[in-house]
Design a protein around this motif. Structure first.
Motif, short mmCIF file in Angstrom:
data_model
loop_
_atom_site.label_atom_id
_atom_site.label_comp_id
_atom_site.label_asym_id
_atom_site.label_seq_id
_atom_site.Cartn_x
_atom_site.Cartn_y
_atom_site.Cartn_z
N PHE A 49 44.67 43.26 97.33
CA PHE A 49 46.00 42.86 97.82
C PHE A 49 45.99 42.63 99.32
O PHE A 49 46.44 41.60 99.82
CB PHE A 49 47.04 43.92 97.46
N ASP A 104 34.61 49.91 100.14
CA ASP A 104 34.03 49.79 98.80
C ASP A 104 33.05 50.93 98.52
O ASP A 104 32.94 51.40 97.39
CB ASP A 104 33.30 48.44 98.66
N PRO A 137 35.57 54.70 98.58
CA PRO A 137 36.95 54.29 98.28
C PRO A 137 37.88 55.47 98.00
O PRO A 137 37.44 56.50 97.46
CB PRO A 137 36.78 53.48 96.99
N ARG A 173 44.21 39.52 100.21
CA ARG A 173 44.97 38.33 99.87
C ARG A 173 46.04 38.05 100.93
O ARG A 173 46.17 36.92 101.42
CB ARG A 173 45.62 38.51 98.49
N ILE A 174 46.76 39.07 101.29
CA ILE A 174 47.81 38.91 102.32
C ILE A 174 47.15 38.51 103.64
O ILE A 174 47.61 37.62 104.34
CB ILE A 174 48.58 40.24 102.52
N GLN A 193 45.15 49.81 107.23
CA GLN A 193 45.02 51.24 106.98
C GLN A 193 44.90 51.53 105.51
O GLN A 193 45.47 50.84 104.68
CB GLN A 193 46.22 51.98 107.57
N CYS A 194 44.19 52.60 105.22
CA CYS A 194 44.01 53.01 103.82
C CYS A 194 45.36 53.39 103.23
O CYS A 194 46.16 54.07 103.86
CB CYS A 194 43.05 54.20 103.76
N PHE A 195 45.58 52.97 102.02
CA PHE A 195 46.84 53.23 101.33
C PHE A 195 47.11 54.72 101.16
O PHE A 195 48.25 55.15 101.10
CB PHE A 195 46.83 52.53 99.97
N LEU A 196 46.07 55.51 101.08
CA LEU A 196 46.25 56.96 100.97
C LEU A 196 45.89 57.71 102.25
O LEU A 196 45.78 58.93 102.25
CB LEU A 196 45.45 57.51 99.78
N ILE A 214 42.73 48.74 93.81
CA ILE A 214 43.96 47.95 93.66
C ILE A 214 44.45 47.45 95.02
O ILE A 214 44.83 46.30 95.18
CB ILE A 214 45.10 48.78 93.03
N ALA A 215 44.43 48.35 96.00
CA ALA A 215 45.02 48.04 97.30
C ALA A 215 44.19 47.04 98.11
O ALA A 215 44.75 46.18 98.79
CB ALA A 215 45.23 49.31 98.11
N PRO A 220 41.28 56.75 95.82
CA PRO A 220 41.57 56.48 94.41
C PRO A 220 42.31 55.17 94.11
O PRO A 220 42.24 54.69 92.99
CB PRO A 220 42.44 57.68 94.00
N VAL A 221 43.00 54.60 95.08
CA VAL A 221 43.68 53.33 94.80
C VAL A 221 43.05 52.14 95.52
O VAL A 221 43.60 51.04 95.50
CB VAL A 221 45.20 53.40 95.13
#
Lengths: 148, 148
Positions: free
Chosen positions: A114, A101, A104, A117-118, A91-94, A110-111, A106-107
């Motif tokens: 991560f 891409d 996007p 990677r996880i 899910q989107c961080f915001l 960065i998110a 605003p974060v």
DNA sequence: TAATAAAAAGACTTTTTTATCCTTAATTAA
DNA sequence: TTAATTAAGGATAAAAAAGTCTTTTTATTA
């Protein structure tokens, strides 16, 4: 990102990978005790994982939970799928329903890396691999919880 | 990591930073509509932010919400604190009550740098700065939601 | 074979989060 | 000064997540 349920589940599975095997099973009480998770709740989760063939169990005295050779080749991602489902994780961080891409939040920049990677780690490493890394790491990597 | 409430709040605030000011206020209905958030729920959140002096409002016709010069100098972290509190954000990815460099969970080495990075951004950039970056970025950065 | 130990299963309860509704207060403009 | 508009505030409701309880089933061992 992950529900409590899923966090409990992941920790239990890695715990079993490290401490249990076909000859040494471990009961929910012991697991819940070490991991400091609510016992009957964890029992439910292990039941669910068992239904999905991610963990093995035996009833009766000397019974308990353990991972057989097949179980050990599963990934942490399989656990996430069984308990939370893929959608929950991705899910989107915001909170945007469509965040990529091209579109996007605003974060996102960065998110996204991560999460990737996880996700890679969760998807590509087997549970034994995780267990091995935890055991052989120089650091004391924790699964058991110490309440503060 | 962040509650829905907090995600709505952050998006609304950035939205206001971009679209509203002392002369052009925006009502909850309009905001909720653009952001695709539940209107009365968002109203509650804006009320909370207003109590904490993070957003300004005026009642009556031509009334609505906006950010005054002081509001604009606040950070996204202030919003997180107002809605979720610091503790909620700073939780171990696998649910350990004590997870640190000394006592890391299996994903600490991945999760921690990410959290730090987000935290820095949230804490150190003012809301106007965010708004500026969003406006001037080459990409179309989204706050409004497009349901899929 | 009986007693016991453990998981399986299902119903149920509690807590937290998300969301709504209704009434009051303030502001504007006709 | 009245009607319209919009936020503030409080009570309530609905949904989701977390957690518990009780009974049944299966295996072990004495």
């Amino acid at each position: 990102m992950l529900s409590k349920a899923c966090k409990y589940a992941i920790r239990s599975m890695l715990y079993l990978a490290i401490h249990a095997d076909g000859t040494k099973k471990i009961g929910v009480n012991k697991i819940a005790d070490d991991l400091k998770t609510p016992q009957p709740f964890l029992a439910k989760l292990l039941q669910q994982l068992q239904r999905d063939k991610l963990v093995s169990s035996m009833k009766g005295p000397k019974g308990g939970f353990f991972l057989d050779e097949k179980n050990k080749e599963n990934s942490v991602w399989d656990i996430v799928m069984s308990i939370d489902g893929a959608a929950k994780f991705d899910q989107c961080f915001l909170g945007l329903s469509k965040c990529s891409d091209e579109n996007p939040c605003p974060v996102h920049s960065i998110a996204f890396p991560f999460k990737q990677r996880i996700l890679e780690d969760f998807r590509d490493k087997t549970i034994v691999q995780w267990a091995g890394e935890i055991k052989n790491s120089g650091k004391v990597i924790s699964l058991k919880d110490i309440e503060v």
